[in-house]
Design an enzyme around this catalytic site. Structure first.
Site, mmCIF file in Angstrom:
data_model
loop_
_atom_site.group_PDB
_atom_site.id
_atom_site.type_symbol
_atom_site.label_atom_id
_atom_site.label_comp_id
_atom_site.label_asym_id
_atom_site.label_seq_id
_atom_site.Cartn_x
_atom_site.Cartn_y
_atom_site.Cartn_z
ATOM 1 N N ASP A 48 1.589 -11.599 -7.178
ATOM 2 C CA ASP A 48 0.746 -10.618 -6.486
ATOM 3 C C ASP A 48 1.588 -9.430 -6.042
ATOM 4 O O ASP A 48 2.394 -9.534 -5.122
ATOM 5 C CB ASP A 48 0.097 -11.264 -5.249
ATOM 6 C CG ASP A 48 -0.831 -10.282 -4.547
ATOM 7 O OD1 ASP A 48 -1.998 -10.206 -4.938
ATOM 8 O OD2 ASP A 48 -0.364 -9.564 -3.628
ATOM 9 N N TYR A 53 3.839 -1.466 -3.040
ATOM 10 C CA TYR A 53 5.050 -2.292 -2.816
ATOM 11 C C TYR A 53 6.266 -1.709 -3.564
ATOM 12 O O TYR A 53 7.393 -2.148 -3.354
ATOM 13 C CB TYR A 53 4.851 -3.745 -3.281
ATOM 14 C CG TYR A 53 3.710 -4.504 -2.643
ATOM 15 C CD1 TYR A 53 3.006 -3.995 -1.553
ATOM 16 C CD2 TYR A 53 3.317 -5.743 -3.143
ATOM 17 C CE1 TYR A 53 1.940 -4.695 -0.992
ATOM 18 C CE2 TYR A 53 2.252 -6.453 -2.578
ATOM 19 C CZ TYR A 53 1.573 -5.915 -1.505
ATOM 20 O OH TYR A 53 0.527 -6.620 -0.960
ATOM 21 N N LYS A 78 -2.733 -3.611 -7.244
ATOM 22 C CA LYS A 78 -3.792 -3.031 -6.406
ATOM 23 C C LYS A 78 -3.681 -1.511 -6.371
ATOM 24 O O LYS A 78 -2.564 -0.973 -6.423
ATOM 25 C CB LYS A 78 -3.680 -3.549 -4.955
ATOM 26 C CG LYS A 78 -3.403 -5.049 -4.850
ATOM 27 C CD LYS A 78 -3.316 -5.550 -3.429
ATOM 28 C CE LYS A 78 -2.834 -6.989 -3.386
ATOM 29 N NZ LYS A 78 -1.373 -7.152 -3.358
ATOM 30 N N HIS A 111 -7.184 -2.025 -2.690
ATOM 31 C CA HIS A 111 -6.304 -2.578 -1.648
ATOM 32 C C HIS A 111 -6.964 -2.602 -0.263
ATOM 33 O O HIS A 111 -6.852 -3.585 0.467
ATOM 34 C CB HIS A 111 -4.999 -1.763 -1.601
ATOM 35 C CG HIS A 111 -3.818 -2.542 -1.149
ATOM 36 N ND1 HIS A 111 -2.558 -2.374 -1.663
ATOM 37 C CD2 HIS A 111 -3.687 -3.503 -0.208
ATOM 38 C CE1 HIS A 111 -1.708 -3.207 -1.057
ATOM 39 N NE2 HIS A 111 -2.375 -3.898 -0.170
#
Ligand SMILES: NC(=O)c1ccc[n+]([C@@H]2O[C@H](COP(=O)([O-])OP(=O)(O)OC[C@H]3O[C@@H](n4cnc5c(N)ncnc54)[C@H](OP(=O)(O)O)[C@@H]3O)[C@@H](O)[C@H]2O)c1
Length: 274
Positions: A48, A53, A78, A111
């Site tokens: 994930d 990120y 996302k 998200h």
């Protein structure tokens, strides 16, 4: 649930592992590549990540370097909040896909429900889905009223809703609602980043089973039919978090853990998150 390879079948028939590896804060480069390799050796098949990120390239590099065929891996990413809306989401998807180095993303999530935008974002997600660029589409941080709004004119029902979820935040109404609509609930920050490991109820159940509090929480997720994605970059913890298929919580344990709910969020509330 007896094996790390067991999957839930999403509302479009796609199979998603019950356990995955979260990689928020795993550093792009060697750290994330080594982490994913370690996870795969321990049986994880689901990762994930998210555009925000900033480690999708590392996920892609790891995918190329592991011995597991691409079709046996399940990759989630996302679209971040500043890329929502129809055109931006399509562009953001292409950027993520290229960084990941994959033809098709397994699961693409909105998200957060950005007010005034998420319906247009969803139209783009539906387009990507219909064109076969993603195997499933879903949302994250959507409360019931967000889902109700989305479903007013959605053509595709989200396959997944990824939420902060742990013993202090069990989201009972949302969980029932998602089940009714065929939306798989998925837990983010399932371990509360370690904040509740010393709770007496948890410690006593852990001692009873000869497991750690982290393992008890993750097993509780599975038995509540919630997909879970603990994050760790530490080999011993990656391994430990996967060793949750060799014991079972009994009804009393489940009642105790479910009874710990305090509707307590450690992170942002989707209704006030800007
Ligand atoms: N959709 C969203 O808005 C959203 C928000 C947050 C997170 N997420 C996703 O959910 C994933 C998991 O959530 P999270 O990263 O916030 O938190 P988490 O998984 O609840 O906790 C991770 C933290 O706990 C430590 N840890 C892991 N296993 C442990 C164990 N067995 N014993 C003791 N400590 C342990 C890790 O340390 P080390 O890494 O140092 O081992 C890390 O600091 C994220 O990585 C991300 O993929 C999604």
């Amino acid at each position: 649930m007896r094996s790390i390879f067991e999957t839930t079948t999403l509302n479009n028939g796609v199979k998603m592992p019950w356990l995955g590896l979260g990689v928020y804060k795993a550093e792009n480069g060697k750290e994330i590549v080594d982490t994913i390799k370690e996870a795969v050796l321990n049986g994880y098949r689901s990762i994930d990540t998210a555009a925000v990120y900033e480690n999708e390239e590392g996920v892609g590099q790891a995918l190329r370097e592991i011995d597991v065929p691409r079709e046996q891996m399940f990759i989630t990413t996302k679209v971040w909040n500043d890329r929502q809306g129809f055109d931006e989401t399509l562009k953001a998807f292409e950027e993520s896909r290229e960084k990941l180095g994959v033809d098709v993303v397994d699961l693409y999530l909105v998200h957060w429900p950005v007010t005034g935008m998420f319906k247009e974002t969803w139209r783009a997600m539906e387009k990507l889905y219909k064109e076969g660029r993603v195997r499933a589409i879903g949302v994250s941080n959507f409360n019931i009223h967000h889902l109700e709004k989305l479903l007013e004119d959605a053509e595709v029902i989200p396959a997944v809703n990824q939420m902060e979820y742990h013993p202090l935040l069990t989201l009972p109404e949302l969980h029932v609602y998602c089940k009714e609509k065929g939306i798989q609930l998925e837990a983010w920050s399932p371990l509360t980043r370690g904040r509740i490991f010393d709770r007496p109820e948890l410690v006593s159940i852990a001692e009873k089973h000869g497991k750690s509090p982290a393992q008890v929480i993750l097993r509780w997720d599975l038995q509540n039919e919630v997909v879970t994605i603990p994050k760790s970059v530490t080999p011993s913890r990656i391994k430990q978090n996967a060793q949750i298929f060799d014991f079972e919580l009994d009804e009393q344990d489940m009642n105790t853990l479910n009874g710990m709910n305090e509707n307590h969020r450690f992170s942002q509330d989707p209704d006030t998150f800007v």
